[in-house]
Motif scaffolding. Structure first.
Motif, PDB file in Angstrom:
ATOM      1  N   HIS A   1       0.846  -1.193   0.000  1.00  0.00           N
ATOM      2  CA  HIS A   1       0.000   0.000   0.000  1.00  0.00           C
ATOM      3  C   HIS A   1       0.880   1.241   0.000  1.00  0.00           C
ATOM      4  O   HIS A   1       1.755   1.387   0.848  1.00  0.00           O
ATOM      5  CB  HIS A   1      -0.934   0.021   1.220  1.00  0.00           C
ATOM      6  CG  HIS A   1      -1.984  -1.030   1.154  1.00  0.00           C
ATOM      7  ND1 HIS A   1      -3.200  -0.815   0.551  1.00  0.00           N
ATOM      8  CD2 HIS A   1      -2.007  -2.316   1.592  1.00  0.00           C
ATOM      9  CE1 HIS A   1      -3.930  -1.914   0.633  1.00  0.00           C
ATOM     10  NE2 HIS A   1      -3.225  -2.836   1.260  1.00  0.00           N
ATOM     11  N   PHE A   2       0.612   2.131  -0.952  1.00  0.00           N
ATOM     12  CA  PHE A   2       1.392   3.357  -1.085  1.00  0.00           C
ATOM     13  C   PHE A   2       0.448   4.549  -1.093  1.00  0.00           C
ATOM     14  O   PHE A   2      -0.687   4.447  -1.537  1.00  0.00           O
ATOM     15  CB  PHE A   2       2.200   3.355  -2.389  1.00  0.00           C
ATOM     16  CG  PHE A   2       3.269   2.309  -2.427  1.00  0.00           C
ATOM     17  CD1 PHE A   2       4.532   2.592  -1.951  1.00  0.00           C
ATOM     18  CD2 PHE A   2       3.014   1.054  -2.941  1.00  0.00           C
ATOM     19  CE1 PHE A   2       5.527   1.639  -1.986  1.00  0.00           C
ATOM     20  CE2 PHE A   2       3.994   0.096  -2.973  1.00  0.00           C
ATOM     21  CZ  PHE A   2       5.256   0.377  -2.497  1.00  0.00           C
ATOM     22  N   TRP A   3       0.941   5.696  -0.640  1.00  0.00           N
ATOM     23  CA  TRP A   3       0.191   6.945  -0.706  1.00  0.00           C
ATOM     24  C   TRP A   3       0.549   7.593  -2.040  1.00  0.00           C
ATOM     25  O   TRP A   3       1.680   8.001  -2.259  1.00  0.00           O
ATOM     26  CB  TRP A   3       0.533   7.850   0.463  1.00  0.00           C
ATOM     27  CG  TRP A   3      -0.444   8.974   0.593  1.00  0.00           C
ATOM     28  CD1 TRP A   3      -0.250  10.267   0.210  1.00  0.00           C
ATOM     29  CD2 TRP A   3      -1.763   8.908   1.119  1.00  0.00           C
ATOM     30  NE1 TRP A   3      -1.379  11.001   0.464  1.00  0.00           N
ATOM     31  CE2 TRP A   3      -2.316  10.194   1.026  1.00  0.00           C
ATOM     32  CE3 TRP A   3      -2.532   7.885   1.652  1.00  0.00           C
ATOM     33  CZ2 TRP A   3      -3.612  10.479   1.454  1.00  0.00           C
ATOM     34  CZ3 TRP A   3      -3.809   8.171   2.072  1.00  0.00           C
ATOM     35  CH2 TRP A   3      -4.333   9.464   1.970  1.00  0.00           C
ATOM     36  N   ILE A   4      -0.421   7.671  -2.945  1.00  0.00           N
ATOM     37  CA  ILE A   4      -0.202   8.191  -4.297  1.00  0.00           C
ATOM     38  C   ILE A   4      -0.782   9.594  -4.390  1.00  0.00           C
ATOM     39  O   ILE A   4      -1.880   9.862  -3.920  1.00  0.00           O
ATOM     40  CB  ILE A   4      -0.869   7.289  -5.355  1.00  0.00           C
ATOM     41  CG1 ILE A   4      -0.349   5.855  -5.260  1.00  0.00           C
ATOM     42  CG2 ILE A   4      -0.683   7.852  -6.755  1.00  0.00           C
ATOM     43  CD1 ILE A   4       1.103   5.706  -5.617  1.00  0.00           C
ATOM     44  N   LYS A   5      -0.029  10.470  -5.042  1.00  0.00           N
ATOM     45  CA  LYS A   5      -0.496  11.836  -5.279  1.00  0.00           C
ATOM     46  C   LYS A   5      -0.225  12.175  -6.744  1.00  0.00           C
ATOM     47  O   LYS A   5       0.893  11.966  -7.234  1.00  0.00           O
ATOM     48  CB  LYS A   5       0.241  12.797  -4.352  1.00  0.00           C
ATOM     49  CG  LYS A   5      -0.175  14.232  -4.470  1.00  0.00           C
ATOM     50  CD  LYS A   5       0.577  15.042  -3.417  1.00  0.00           C
ATOM     51  CE  LYS A   5       0.380  16.511  -3.584  1.00  0.00           C
ATOM     52  NZ  LYS A   5       1.151  17.269  -2.589  1.00  0.00           N
ATOM     53  N   VAL A   6      -1.248  12.658  -7.438  1.00  0.00           N
ATOM     54  CA  VAL A   6      -1.127  13.081  -8.838  1.00  0.00           C
ATOM     55  C   VAL A   6      -1.554  14.542  -8.909  1.00  0.00           C
ATOM     56  O   VAL A   6      -2.664  14.888  -8.504  1.00  0.00           O
ATOM     57  CB  VAL A   6      -2.013  12.222  -9.763  1.00  0.00           C
ATOM     58  CG1 VAL A   6      -1.903  12.692 -11.203  1.00  0.00           C
ATOM     59  CG2 VAL A   6      -1.652  10.749  -9.655  1.00  0.00           C
ATOM     60  N   VAL A   7      -0.661  15.403  -9.418  1.00  0.00           N
ATOM     61  CA  VAL A   7      -0.923  16.841  -9.495  1.00  0.00           C
ATOM     62  C   VAL A   7      -0.589  17.318 -10.897  1.00  0.00           C
ATOM     63  O   VAL A   7       0.471  16.981 -11.434  1.00  0.00           O
ATOM     64  CB  VAL A   7      -0.061  17.610  -8.466  1.00  0.00           C
ATOM     65  CG1 VAL A   7      -0.324  19.095  -8.547  1.00  0.00           C
ATOM     66  CG2 VAL A   7      -0.304  17.102  -7.064  1.00  0.00           C
ATOM     67  N   GLY A   8      -1.488  18.116 -11.486  1.00  0.00           N
ATOM     68  CA  GLY A   8      -1.209  18.642 -12.811  1.00  0.00           C
ATOM     69  C   GLY A   8      -2.374  19.431 -13.369  1.00  0.00           C
ATOM     70  O   GLY A   8      -3.241  19.897 -12.629  1.00  0.00           O
ATOM     71  N   THR A   9      -2.390  19.558 -14.690  1.00  0.00           N
ATOM     72  CA  THR A   9      -3.463  20.283 -15.369  1.00  0.00           C
ATOM     73  C   THR A   9      -3.947  19.471 -16.566  1.00  0.00           C
ATOM     74  O   THR A   9      -3.215  18.650 -17.116  1.00  0.00           O
ATOM     75  CB  THR A   9      -2.993  21.664 -15.878  1.00  0.00           C
ATOM     76  OG1 THR A   9      -1.897  21.470 -16.771  1.00  0.00           O
ATOM     77  CG2 THR A   9      -2.580  22.567 -14.734  1.00  0.00           C
ATOM     78  N   SER A  10      -5.181  19.732 -16.935  1.00  0.00           N
ATOM     79  CA  SER A  10      -5.745  19.111 -18.134  1.00  0.00           C
ATOM     80  C   SER A  10      -6.401  20.195 -18.973  1.00  0.00           C
ATOM     81  O   SER A  10      -6.754  21.256 -18.481  1.00  0.00           O
ATOM     82  CB  SER A  10      -6.761  18.026 -17.763  1.00  0.00           C
ATOM     83  OG  SER A  10      -7.844  18.583 -17.062  1.00  0.00           O
ATOM     84  N   ARG A  11      -6.531  19.909 -20.234  1.00  0.00           N
ATOM     85  CA  ARG A  11      -7.198  20.830 -21.157  1.00  0.00           C
ATOM     86  C   ARG A  11      -8.431  20.123 -21.684  1.00  0.00           C
ATOM     87  O   ARG A  11      -8.335  19.119 -22.390  1.00  0.00           O
ATOM     88  CB  ARG A  11      -6.261  21.209 -22.287  1.00  0.00           C
ATOM     89  CG  ARG A  11      -6.801  22.294 -23.179  1.00  0.00           C
ATOM     90  CD  ARG A  11      -5.654  23.236 -23.522  1.00  0.00           C
ATOM     91  NE  ARG A  11      -6.074  24.328 -24.344  1.00  0.00           N
ATOM     92  CZ  ARG A  11      -6.400  25.516 -23.857  1.00  0.00           C
ATOM     93  NH1 ARG A  11      -6.370  25.701 -22.565  1.00  0.00           N
ATOM     94  NH2 ARG A  11      -6.746  26.492 -24.653  1.00  0.00           N
ATOM     95  N   LEU A  12      -9.601  20.656 -21.320  1.00  0.00           N
ATOM     96  CA  LEU A  12     -10.874  20.096 -21.756  1.00  0.00           C
ATOM     97  C   LEU A  12     -11.502  21.021 -22.785  1.00  0.00           C
ATOM     98  O   LEU A  12     -11.339  22.238 -22.717  1.00  0.00           O
ATOM     99  CB  LEU A  12     -11.823  19.935 -20.561  1.00  0.00           C
ATOM    100  CG  LEU A  12     -11.331  19.053 -19.423  1.00  0.00           C
ATOM    101  CD1 LEU A  12     -12.339  19.036 -18.293  1.00  0.00           C
ATOM    102  CD2 LEU A  12     -11.056  17.646 -19.900  1.00  0.00           C
ATOM    103  N   ARG A  13     -12.228  20.428 -23.718  1.00  0.00           N
ATOM    104  CA  ARG A  13     -12.858  21.215 -24.785  1.00  0.00           C
ATOM    105  C   ARG A  13     -14.342  20.864 -24.860  1.00  0.00           C
ATOM    106  O   ARG A  13     -14.715  19.702 -24.829  1.00  0.00           O
ATOM    107  CB  ARG A  13     -12.167  20.916 -26.106  1.00  0.00           C
ATOM    108  CG  ARG A  13     -12.681  21.729 -27.249  1.00  0.00           C
ATOM    109  CD  ARG A  13     -11.920  21.384 -28.532  1.00  0.00           C
ATOM    110  NE  ARG A  13     -11.935  22.521 -29.390  1.00  0.00           N
ATOM    111  CZ  ARG A  13     -10.923  23.347 -29.585  1.00  0.00           C
ATOM    112  NH1 ARG A  13      -9.791  23.118 -29.002  1.00  0.00           N
ATOM    113  NH2 ARG A  13     -11.038  24.377 -30.382  1.00  0.00           N
ATOM    114  N   LYS A  14     -15.154  21.918 -24.966  1.00  0.00           N
ATOM    115  CA  LYS A  14     -16.599  21.748 -25.124  1.00  0.00           C
ATOM    116  C   LYS A  14     -17.083  22.798 -26.115  1.00  0.00           C
ATOM    117  O   LYS A  14     -16.862  23.997 -25.919  1.00  0.00           O
ATOM    118  CB  LYS A  14     -17.301  21.905 -23.770  1.00  0.00           C
ATOM    119  CG  LYS A  14     -18.802  21.874 -23.850  1.00  0.00           C
ATOM    120  CD  LYS A  14     -19.290  20.540 -24.347  1.00  0.00           C
ATOM    121  CE  LYS A  14     -20.795  20.523 -24.455  1.00  0.00           C
ATOM    122  NZ  LYS A  14     -21.277  19.408 -25.198  1.00  0.00           N
TER     123      LYS A  14
END
Length: 161
Positions: free
Chosen positions: A129-142
């Motif tokens: 068991h690990f403590w996972i962290k994901v940080v960043g940005t995404s570009r969404l289009r609508k």
């Protein structure tokens, strides 16, 4: 002639009201776009371990779109941390349609830092068991309009290599 002028003015007023009502509807119906919800990581697979290059972690991110409308994910750029140690980053630069109020799978390839993998690899022998962290940005289009939306996931994850 007066009669024809009156008809044209009436049509222009109706058209103007129609355009204003459509504009008002669009503004009120388009709320602020919500960030995608990252639920968990699934199907871990390591690659490039034996050739001396930086290893690549193939993983599926299980996510949820909380928005009332479907969007297209155009790009994602994230850093991955395991037990507060920087492990690497991934970039997703393909177009992917995401339906409204649905779960979806985002396959990513995390380019791992070799030194971090070596340090964490020793811990992985006795720890699952690990403590996972994901940080960043995404570009969404609508509807032809793009939005930058933050990505943030933090949680305990069972990882079996």
């Amino acid at each position: 002639m007066k009669y024809l002028d009156g008809i044209l003015r009436g049509l222009l007023k109706k058209r103007r009201r129609y355009i204003y009502s459509i504009f008002l509807f669009l503004i009120l119906s388009c709320g602020k776009i919500k960030p995608l919800v990252y639920k968990k990581m699934d199907q871990f697979e390591m690659g490039n371990l034996l050739n001396g290059a930086n290893p690549i972690l193939h993983v599926n991110l299980i996510c949820y779109n909380p928005n009332r409308w479907g969007v297209t994910l155009k790009k994602a750029d994230c850093k991955v941390f395991m037990d507060s140690v920087y492990m690497g980053k991934f970039m997703f630069d393909s177009a992917m349609h995401i339906p409204a109020h649905k779960d979806f799978v985002l396959p990513v390839n995390v380019k791992m830092d070799l030194q971090a993998v070596m340090n964490q690899g020793l811990q992985a022998l006795w720890k699952q068991h690990f403590w996972i962290k994901v940080v960043g940005t995404s570009r969404l289009r609508k509807a032809g309009i793009s939005f930058n939306v933050p990505i943030y996931y933090e949680g305990e994850q069972k990882i079996e290599f």
